[in-house]
Motif scaffolding. Structure first.
Motif, PDB file in Angstrom:
ATOM      1  N   THR A   2       0.812  -1.217   0.000  1.00 13.99           N
ATOM      2  CA  THR A   2       0.000   0.000   0.000  1.00 13.99           C
ATOM      3  C   THR A   2       0.847   1.270   0.000  1.00 13.99           C
ATOM      4  OG1 THR A   2      -0.147   0.014   2.423  1.00 13.99           O
ATOM      5  CG2 THR A   2      -1.898  -1.140   1.208  1.00 13.99           C
ATOM      6  N   GLY A   3       2.164   1.135   0.159  1.00 10.11           N
ATOM      7  CA  GLY A   3       3.038   2.299   0.160  1.00 10.11           C
ATOM      8  C   GLY A   3       3.456   2.694  -1.244  1.00 10.11           C
ATOM      9  N   THR A   4       4.032   3.882  -1.344  1.00 10.49           N
ATOM     10  CA  THR A   4       4.620   4.371  -2.594  1.00 10.49           C
ATOM     11  C   THR A   4       6.122   4.479  -2.378  1.00 10.49           C
ATOM     12  OG1 THR A   4       2.640   5.648  -3.141  1.00 10.49           O
ATOM     13  CG2 THR A   4       4.691   6.277  -4.243  1.00 10.49           C
ATOM     14  N   PHE A   5       6.906   3.819  -3.234  1.00 14.68           N
ATOM     15  CA  PHE A   5       8.352   3.759  -3.002  1.00 14.68           C
ATOM     16  C   PHE A   5       9.107   4.241  -4.243  1.00 14.68           C
ATOM     17  CE2 PHE A   5       6.425   0.791  -0.090  1.00 14.68           C
ATOM     18  CZ  PHE A   5       7.020   1.178   1.110  1.00 14.68           C
ATOM     19  N   LEU A   6      10.093   5.101  -3.988  1.00 12.41           N
ATOM     20  CA  LEU A   6      10.878   5.723  -5.049  1.00 12.41           C
ATOM     21  C   LEU A   6      12.343   5.353  -4.878  1.00 12.41           C
ATOM     22  CD1 LEU A   6       9.422   9.340  -4.695  1.00 12.41           C
ATOM     23  CD2 LEU A   6       8.550   7.496  -6.169  1.00 12.41           C
ATOM     24  N   ARG A   7      12.993   4.985  -5.984  1.00 11.59           N
ATOM     25  CA  ARG A   7      14.443   4.784  -5.952  1.00 11.59           C
ATOM     26  C   ARG A   7      15.065   6.126  -6.315  1.00 11.59           C
ATOM     27  NH1 ARG A   7      19.529   5.412  -6.901  1.00 11.59           N
ATOM     28  NH2 ARG A   7      19.271   5.231  -9.144  1.00 11.59           N
ATOM     29  N   ALA A   8      15.639   6.797  -5.324  1.00 10.03           N
ATOM     30  CA  ALA A   8      16.161   8.141  -5.544  1.00 10.03           C
ATOM     31  C   ALA A   8      17.192   8.481  -4.493  1.00 10.03           C
ATOM     32  CB  ALA A   8      15.021   9.164  -5.509  1.00 10.03           C
ATOM     33  N   ASP A   9      18.001   9.471  -4.796  1.00  9.14           N
ATOM     34  CA  ASP A   9      18.942  10.049  -3.853  1.00  9.14           C
ATOM     35  C   ASP A   9      18.188  11.104  -3.050  1.00  9.14           C
ATOM     36  OD1 ASP A   9      20.878  11.545  -2.548  1.00  9.14           O
ATOM     37  OD2 ASP A   9      22.194  11.713  -4.288  1.00  9.14           O
ATOM     38  N   ALA A  10      18.057  10.905  -1.769  1.00  7.69           N
ATOM     39  CA  ALA A  10      17.258  11.808  -0.930  1.00  7.69           C
ATOM     40  C   ALA A  10      17.763  13.241  -0.988  1.00  7.69           C
ATOM     41  CB  ALA A  10      17.251  11.312   0.515  1.00  7.69           C
ATOM     42  N   THR A  11      19.058  13.422  -1.177  1.00  9.90           N
ATOM     43  CA  THR A  11      19.605  14.781  -1.174  1.00  9.90           C
ATOM     44  C   THR A  11      19.251  15.545  -2.442  1.00  9.90           C
ATOM     45  OG1 THR A  11      21.748  14.179  -2.166  1.00  9.90           O
ATOM     46  CG2 THR A  11      21.545  14.019   0.246  1.00  9.90           C
ATOM     47  N   ARG A  12      18.674  14.850  -3.433  1.00 11.30           N
ATOM     48  CA  ARG A  12      18.319  15.496  -4.701  1.00 11.30           C
ATOM     49  C   ARG A  12      16.823  15.455  -4.955  1.00 11.30           C
ATOM     50  NH1 ARG A  12      23.456  12.664  -7.892  1.00 11.30           N
ATOM     51  NH2 ARG A  12      25.065  13.984  -6.947  1.00 11.30           N
ATOM     52  N   LEU A  13      16.043  15.169  -3.921  1.00 17.69           N
ATOM     53  CA  LEU A  13      14.591  15.109  -4.053  1.00 17.69           C
ATOM     54  C   LEU A  13      13.998  16.499  -4.219  1.00 17.69           C
ATOM     55  CD1 LEU A  13      13.277  12.595  -1.356  1.00 17.69           C
ATOM     56  CD2 LEU A  13      13.146  12.333  -3.832  1.00 17.69           C
ATOM     57  N   ASP A  14      12.947  16.566  -5.017  1.00 20.98           N
ATOM     58  CA  ASP A  14      12.164  17.787  -5.169  1.00 20.98           C
ATOM     59  C   ASP A  14      10.709  17.420  -4.903  1.00 20.98           C
ATOM     60  OD1 ASP A  14      11.211  20.287  -5.760  1.00 20.98           O
ATOM     61  OD2 ASP A  14      11.471  20.113  -7.933  1.00 20.98           O
ATOM     62  N   LEU A  15      10.201  17.774  -3.736  1.00 19.39           N
ATOM     63  CA  LEU A  15       8.853  17.393  -3.325  1.00 19.39           C
ATOM     64  C   LEU A  15       8.031  18.642  -3.019  1.00 19.39           C
ATOM     65  CD1 LEU A  15       9.798  14.448  -0.937  1.00 19.39           C
ATOM     66  CD2 LEU A  15       8.852  14.259  -3.241  1.00 19.39           C
ATOM     67  N   PRO A  16       6.708  18.555  -3.111  1.00 16.98           N
ATOM     68  CA  PRO A  16       5.869  19.723  -2.841  1.00 16.98           C
ATOM     69  C   PRO A  16       5.981  20.192  -1.393  1.00 16.98           C
ATOM     70  CG  PRO A  16       4.639  18.009  -4.004  1.00 16.98           C
ATOM     71  CD  PRO A  16       5.922  17.383  -3.567  1.00 16.98           C
ATOM     72  N   ALA A  17       5.900  21.480  -1.216  1.00 19.06           N
ATOM     73  CA  ALA A  17       5.940  22.040   0.134  1.00 19.06           C
ATOM     74  C   ALA A  17       4.704  21.624   0.918  1.00 19.06           C
ATOM     75  CB  ALA A  17       6.023  23.559   0.068  1.00 19.06           C
ATOM     76  N   ALA A  18       4.888  21.479   2.238  1.00 18.57           N
ATOM     77  CA  ALA A  18       3.792  21.206   3.178  1.00 18.57           C
ATOM     78  C   ALA A  18       2.961  19.992   2.752  1.00 18.57           C
ATOM     79  CB  ALA A  18       2.904  22.445   3.329  1.00 18.57           C
ATOM     80  N   SER A  19       3.635  18.915   2.358  1.00 13.39           N
ATOM     81  CA  SER A  19       2.920  17.734   1.861  1.00 13.39           C
ATOM     82  C   SER A  19       2.945  16.544   2.807  1.00 13.39           C
ATOM     83  CB  SER A  19       3.476  17.312   0.498  1.00 13.39           C
ATOM     84  OG  SER A  19       4.879  17.182   0.523  1.00 13.39           O
ATOM     85  N   PHE A  20       3.648  16.668   3.943  1.00 17.10           N
ATOM     86  CA  PHE A  20       3.753  15.529   4.864  1.00 17.10           C
ATOM     87  C   PHE A  20       3.483  15.960   6.304  1.00 17.10           C
ATOM     88  CE2 PHE A  20       6.406  14.393   1.234  1.00 17.10           C
ATOM     89  CZ  PHE A  20       5.888  13.142   0.927  1.00 17.10           C
ATOM     90  N   ASP A  21       2.830  15.058   7.032  1.00 12.33           N
ATOM     91  CA  ASP A  21       2.605  15.269   8.465  1.00 12.33           C
ATOM     92  C   ASP A  21       3.816  14.847   9.285  1.00 12.33           C
ATOM     93  OD1 ASP A  21      -0.340  16.061   8.525  1.00 12.33           O
ATOM     94  OD2 ASP A  21      -0.412  14.189   7.388  1.00 12.33           O
ATOM     95  N   ALA A  22       4.667  14.008   8.715  1.00 11.28           N
ATOM     96  CA  ALA A  22       5.889  13.582   9.404  1.00 11.28           C
ATOM     97  C   ALA A  22       6.902  13.125   8.379  1.00 11.28           C
ATOM     98  CB  ALA A  22       5.598  12.455  10.393  1.00 11.28           C
ATOM     99  N   VAL A  23       8.167  13.294   8.725  1.00 14.32           N
ATOM    100  CA  VAL A  23       9.283  12.747   7.963  1.00 14.32           C
ATOM    101  C   VAL A  23      10.105  11.903   8.926  1.00 14.32           C
ATOM    102  CG1 VAL A  23      11.383  13.237   6.659  1.00 14.32           C
ATOM    103  CG2 VAL A  23       9.354  14.691   6.353  1.00 14.32           C
ATOM    104  N   VAL A  24      10.387  10.670   8.533  1.00 18.54           N
ATOM    105  CA  VAL A  24      11.201   9.755   9.321  1.00 18.54           C
ATOM    106  C   VAL A  24      12.496   9.505   8.555  1.00 18.54           C
ATOM    107  CG1 VAL A  24      11.324   7.469  10.386  1.00 18.54           C
ATOM    108  CG2 VAL A  24       9.112   8.664  10.242  1.00 18.54           C
ATOM    109  N   CYS A  25      13.623   9.635   9.246  1.00 19.52           N
ATOM    110  CA  CYS A  25      14.916   9.413   8.598  1.00 19.52           C
ATOM    111  C   CYS A  25      15.836   8.739   9.621  1.00 19.52           C
ATOM    112  CB  CYS A  25      15.505  10.741   8.111  1.00 19.52           C
ATOM    113  SG  CYS A  25      16.999  10.567   7.111  1.00 19.52           S
ATOM    114  N   LEU A  26      15.716   7.408   9.716  1.00 22.10           N
ATOM    115  CA  LEU A  26      16.441   6.643  10.729  1.00 22.10           C
ATOM    116  C   LEU A  26      17.646   5.934  10.121  1.00 22.10           C
ATOM    117  CD1 LEU A  26      13.395   5.130  12.675  1.00 22.10           C
ATOM    118  CD2 LEU A  26      14.781   7.119  13.288  1.00 22.10           C
TER     119      LEU A  26
END
Length: 212
Positions: A89-113
């Protein structure tokens, strides 16, 4: 090594070590109390970004099972393929996180463990700045970072067939980067590992101010 060389070493390492690092049926382990705390803080359903999602276990799986919409990002093809299978049910992207371009104010939380510390140090402050923009007002960042500054690699990591690379600042530097990004640190704690450890931060984008 250049930044691209370092990224390639991490990508190749997790491609080779994916199953060695975490099995399909691994439990939540040390993540369990962090994830329980995160679920308590989230609206239902929430939109959550999992940076360095790995195979989707345990973060994306736990949040998806709780009814949240999870977007996972990882640099490893093998990890992303597994995440798509394990958390359908998730959406998964193969990408370099440091080069992501995502819409502003689009997430209630960000997890980076245990992921930021695998990224070139020069790219980390900018990523933290962008994470702050991706969060909605009142949104949370849950992340593990370095306790002490260190950059280095290890051959045959975890006794497996590949090397791994890390780079991190010290906890005070991360705290300053979070503050600069406009995120309020609410919790900072030491997470032991072997003879050393990491620092866990809970940080929040300030809630919107109500207007009359």
């Amino acid at each position: 090594m250049s930044g691209d060389d370092e990224r390639d070493q991490v990508r190749r390492g997790y491609d080779a070590l994916s199953y060695h690092y975490r099995s399909d049926d691994a439990d939540d382990g040390q993540y369990a109390p962090w994830l329980a705390d995160l679920r308590r803080r989230l609206p239902t359903p929430a939109a959550v970004l999992d940076l360095g999602c790995g195979c989707g276990v345990p973060v994306a799986r736990s949040l998806a099972e709780a009814g949240h919409h999870v977007t996972g990002v990882d640099i490893s093809d093998v990890q992303v393929e597994r995440a798509r299978r394990l958390v359908p049910t998730g959406t998964f992207l193969r990408a370099d996180a440091t080069r992501l371009d995502l819409p502003a104010a689009s997430f209630d939380a960000v997890v980076c463990l245990y992921a930021l510390i695998h990224m070139p140090l020069a790219d980390q402050p900018g990523l933290i700045d962008r994470i702050a923009t991706w969060l909605r007002p009142g949104g949370w960042l849950l992340t593990t970072v370095g306790k002490d500054a260190w950059t280095g690699a290890e051959d045959n990591w975890l006794g497996g067939p590949a090397a791994m690379w890390w780079s991190h600042a010290d906890a005070a530097t991360y705290r300053s980067w979070l503050d600069r990004a406009g995120l309020m640190v609410t919790t900072e704690e030491f997470v032991p590992e072997g003879t050393g450890g990491h620092t866990l931060f809970w940080a929040r984008r300030p809630p919107a101010v109500a207007t009359a």
